[in-house]
Write a protein that holds these residues in place. Structure first.
Motif, mmCIF file in Angstrom:
data_model
loop_
_atom_site.group_PDB
_atom_site.id
_atom_site.type_symbol
_atom_site.label_atom_id
_atom_site.label_comp_id
_atom_site.label_asym_id
_atom_site.label_seq_id
_atom_site.Cartn_x
_atom_site.Cartn_y
_atom_site.Cartn_z
ATOM 1 N N GLY A 150 0.799 -1.221 0.000
ATOM 2 C CA GLY A 150 0.000 0.000 0.000
ATOM 3 C C GLY A 150 0.834 1.274 0.000
ATOM 4 N N VAL A 151 2.155 1.134 0.025
ATOM 5 C CA VAL A 151 2.998 2.333 0.039
ATOM 6 C C VAL A 151 2.834 3.082 -1.282
ATOM 7 C CG1 VAL A 151 5.354 3.186 0.209
ATOM 8 C CG2 VAL A 151 4.651 1.225 1.579
ATOM 9 N N ASP A 152 2.659 4.390 -1.155
ATOM 10 C CA ASP A 152 2.470 5.244 -2.331
ATOM 11 C C ASP A 152 3.590 5.014 -3.356
ATOM 12 O OD1 ASP A 152 1.997 7.223 -4.105
ATOM 13 O OD2 ASP A 152 1.669 8.796 -2.616
ATOM 14 N N PRO A 153 3.250 4.601 -4.587
ATOM 15 C CA PRO A 153 4.299 4.329 -5.588
ATOM 16 C C PRO A 153 5.143 5.568 -5.901
ATOM 17 C CG PRO A 153 2.107 3.707 -6.404
ATOM 18 C CD PRO A 153 1.906 4.311 -5.067
ATOM 19 N N ASP A 154 4.530 6.745 -5.796
ATOM 20 C CA ASP A 154 5.280 7.972 -6.053
ATOM 21 C C ASP A 154 6.424 8.134 -5.058
ATOM 22 O OD1 ASP A 154 3.616 8.457 -8.077
ATOM 23 O OD2 ASP A 154 2.434 10.021 -7.085
ATOM 24 N N VAL A 155 6.129 7.793 -3.789
ATOM 25 C CA VAL A 155 7.153 7.904 -2.750
ATOM 26 C C VAL A 155 8.297 6.943 -3.055
ATOM 27 C CG1 VAL A 155 7.622 7.556 -0.291
ATOM 28 C CG2 VAL A 155 5.478 8.592 -1.012
ATOM 29 N N VAL A 156 7.953 5.727 -3.434
ATOM 30 C CA VAL A 156 8.970 4.723 -3.756
ATOM 31 C C VAL A 156 9.796 5.194 -4.961
ATOM 32 C CG1 VAL A 156 9.354 2.347 -4.497
ATOM 33 C CG2 VAL A 156 7.556 2.864 -2.839
ATOM 34 N N ASP A 157 9.091 5.739 -5.963
ATOM 35 C CA ASP A 157 9.763 6.241 -7.158
ATOM 36 C C ASP A 157 10.750 7.349 -6.808
ATOM 37 O OD1 ASP A 157 9.150 4.786 -9.278
ATOM 38 O OD2 ASP A 157 7.704 6.171 -10.186
ATOM 39 N N ALA A 158 10.284 8.253 -5.957
ATOM 40 C CA ALA A 158 11.130 9.383 -5.560
ATOM 41 C C ALA A 158 12.398 8.879 -4.878
ATOM 42 C CB ALA A 158 10.361 10.309 -4.629
ATOM 43 N N ALA A 159 12.233 7.910 -3.972
ATOM 44 C CA ALA A 159 13.392 7.375 -3.259
ATOM 45 C C ALA A 159 14.345 6.688 -4.225
ATOM 46 C CB ALA A 159 12.919 6.398 -2.180
ATOM 47 N N ARG A 160 13.751 5.951 -5.176
ATOM 48 C CA ARG A 160 14.597 5.263 -6.152
ATOM 49 C C ARG A 160 15.368 6.287 -6.988
ATOM 50 N NH1 ARG A 160 10.885 1.444 -8.616
ATOM 51 N NH2 ARG A 160 11.053 0.123 -6.771
ATOM 52 N N GLY A 161 14.659 7.378 -7.332
ATOM 53 C CA GLY A 161 15.289 8.442 -8.106
ATOM 54 C C GLY A 161 16.433 9.095 -7.362
ATOM 55 N N LEU A 162 16.334 9.106 -6.029
ATOM 56 C CA LEU A 162 17.401 9.689 -5.213
ATOM 57 C C LEU A 162 18.572 8.728 -5.075
ATOM 58 C CD1 LEU A 162 15.282 11.345 -2.400
ATOM 59 C CD2 LEU A 162 16.798 12.536 -3.983
ATOM 60 N N GLY A 163 18.453 7.540 -5.673
ATOM 61 C CA GLY A 163 19.572 6.597 -5.668
ATOM 62 C C GLY A 163 19.583 5.646 -4.495
ATOM 63 N N TYR A 164 18.415 5.421 -3.844
ATOM 64 C CA TYR A 164 18.349 4.464 -2.729
ATOM 65 C C TYR A 164 18.564 3.050 -3.255
ATOM 66 C CZ TYR A 164 16.548 7.647 0.865
ATOM 67 O OH TYR A 164 16.407 8.627 1.789
ATOM 68 N N SER A 165 19.347 2.269 -2.544
ATOM 69 C CA SER A 165 19.484 0.858 -2.885
ATOM 70 C C SER A 165 18.214 0.138 -2.442
ATOM 71 C CB SER A 165 20.694 0.265 -2.170
ATOM 72 O OG SER A 165 20.430 0.206 -0.790
ATOM 73 N N PRO A 166 17.924 -1.033 -3.029
ATOM 74 C CA PRO A 166 16.683 -1.741 -2.654
ATOM 75 C C PRO A 166 16.570 -1.974 -1.151
ATOM 76 C CG PRO A 166 17.690 -2.770 -4.568
ATOM 77 C CD PRO A 166 18.641 -1.711 -4.117
ATOM 78 N N THR A 167 17.682 -2.336 -0.501
ATOM 79 C CA THR A 167 17.632 -2.602 0.937
ATOM 80 C C THR A 167 17.310 -1.335 1.709
ATOM 81 O OG1 THR A 167 19.408 -4.159 0.499
ATOM 82 C CG2 THR A 167 18.846 -3.766 2.794
ATOM 83 N N ARG A 168 18.012 -0.247 1.337
ATOM 84 C CA ARG A 168 17.789 1.005 2.043
ATOM 85 C C ARG A 168 16.360 1.485 1.802
ATOM 86 N NH1 ARG A 168 20.676 6.612 0.898
ATOM 87 N NH2 ARG A 168 19.892 7.748 2.700
#
Lengths: 243, 239
Positions: B117-135
């Motif tokens: 249920g986590v907002d996909p936009d939030v996940v996208d933003a974090a991924r865009g910031l270069g977060y590793s999958p674990t982080r």
């Protein structure tokens, strides 16, 4: 693995299914008695107790849920009822009833099981009715339908999927609760386990566990089909989410 | 029902006399009940979180995991204890395994629902910031899924407290043991006291989780309506 062997032996012995004195007898007061050493009789008793409990619960919860859902009040009450029922151990109610004026046996079990069958039906009926699109309601009133017509001809059909889900949850849960009856001198399939533990026949205990598990899974699968059947096709996706 | 005392003998539902006489025994069973519940919950959490994350990481596993938990949850506790007893013996181990199994199912389901249920936009933003999958999982998805996890934790804890009593069937039911003995000897005070203690224990543990959750989720305090945890939809039965 002699326990599994014992369980198999118990389950394949025709006598354990039909009992050594037949499946039915007469109780002291002349009423029908399910013989407690016959799987068939115990299963029938189990189902009788379960459906009696669900029937009592539904007779109260359905009209109440329909009414509360229609006037859209009492959502807090239904939540509280279902939360308290989760915290209340079934065994506590069973033993309390047994020691009270209600007494031991199947009657105490049916009343206790009915109390636990009540919340899922009430909550789902209420939610189903209260969640009907306000525009739909408005349109129905605008066409000049009376309150009763709106409730029964507009809201009720739209709430049917959720109500069916509630009845299914409640029935499955009741069939799973009734085995505890054996602890308070009631009948049903729990008797097999209880007798097995008391006489240290663990094969029989295992067999009893398997029988109850199979009955519960079977009833749930059957009701899942029924639930699907009464749910109109366009509403099926929503019903799956809500179940 | 007159019971074993016969006509006219006082058999009250609540009596201080009972507590005075058997306080030690009541205390002992309350302690067993509490430790059993806490132990089961700790084990269930330790197993549920990795399992849910595993299901989240590989969608192929999430179907079977959820299906299995649903089917297992339909098997009543009374039957599960009976299925386990021949192999794990009667006593604490059997009850503990059963309790962990049921709590596990609720927790895995709710954690997974929360993660999904986590907002996909939030996940996208974090991924865009270069977060590793674990982080991403530990610092973004898990905190966002907390309300749902907490909701599952509350349900699992409260039902575990109630479920311990079913342990009577294998002779280890905590306060249920007192209820059962009270019923056998028609001792109303014993039944009522242990039933009330069961409810109180569930209430106290539930409250503790709520307070702990408020402390762990400072952001949820101000916007409580927005992050209200989705009610867990748990099918089936744990009688």
């Amino acid at each position: 693995m002699s326990t599994i062997g014992d369980a198999w032996a118990y389950l394949t012995d025709p006598l354990s299914w039909v009992g050594s004195h037949g499946m039915f007898g007469t109780a002291l007061d002349g009423s029908l008695r399910f013989q407690q050493d016959s799987i068939v009789a115990l299963t029938l008793e189990h189902l009788y107790m379960s459906f009696a409990a669900v029937g009592i619960a539904a007779a109260v919860a359905l009209p109440l849920g329909l009414w509360l859902g229609h006037i859209r009040r009492g959502g807090g009450v239904t939540t509280v009822v279902s939360n308290v029922s989760r915290a209340m151990p079934t065994l506590a109610l069973l033993t309390l009833f047994s020691a009270s004026a209600i007494g031991f046996g199947n009657r105490a079990v049916i009343i206790a099981a009915a109390l636990f069958a009540f919340p899922p039906i009430l909550t789902n009926t209420f939610t189903g009715m209260a969640d009907v699109d306000a525009d739909v309601r408005e349109a129905a009133f605008g066409q000049g339908m009376t309150r009763l017509q709106v409730a029964l001809r507009v809201e009720l059909p739209l709430a049917v999927p959720l109500i069916a889900a509630g009845l299914r949850t409640s029935t499955t849960q009741t069939v799973a609760t009734v085995p505890l009856a054996a602890l308070v001198a009631g009948g049903g399939l729990g008797v097999i386990i209880n007798t097995g533990v008391a006489t240290q026949r663990y094969g029989q205990v295992l067999a009893g566990g398997v029988l109850i598990a199979v009955l519960c899974l079977g009833i749930d699968a059957l009701l899942a089909r029924a639930q699907r059947a009464v749910t109109p096709a366009p509403l099926r996706r929503a019903a799956v989410v809500a179940a | 029902m007159r019971g074993v005392y016969g006509r006219g003998v006082d058999n009250p539902w609540l009596s201080l006399d009972y507590l005075r006489r058997s306080g030690d025994e009541v205390w002992e069973h309350l302690a067993i009940h509490t430790t059993l519940t806490l132990e089961a919950m700790a084990l269930a959490i330790a197993l549920a979180l990795p399992l849910a994350m595993l299901a989240r990481r590989s969608p192929r596993l999430s179907g079977p995991i959820l299906g299995l938990t649903g089917a297992l949850y339909t098997v009543p506790s009374f039957a599960l204890f009976a299925l386990l007893a021949p192999f794990t013996g009667i006593g604490r181990t059997t009850v503990l395994i059963g309790l962990v199994a049921y709590a596990l199912l609720v927790l895995v389901r709710n954690t997974l629902v929360g993660l999904q249920g986590v907002d996909p936009d939030v996940v996208d933003a974090a991924r865009g910031l270069g977060y590793s999958p674990t982080r991403l999982l530990l610092t973004v998805e898990l905190p966002n899924a907390l309300p749902s996890i907490v909701a599952g934790l509350r349900i699992a804890t409260v039902s575990t407290v109630a479920l311990v009593t079913v342990g009577v069937v294998v002779g280890y039911g905590g306060l249920g043991q007192l209820m059962f003995r009270g019923m056998q000897s028609n001792y109303r005070a014993q039944i009522a006291t242990s039933a009330l203690l069961c409810l109180a224990l569930a209430l106290v543990l539930d409250l503790a989780i709520v307070l702990l959750a408020r402390w762990a989720m400072p952001w949820a305090r101000t916007r409580r309506d927005r992050v209200r945890a989705p009610r867990a939809r748990v099918r089936g039965a744990a009688a």
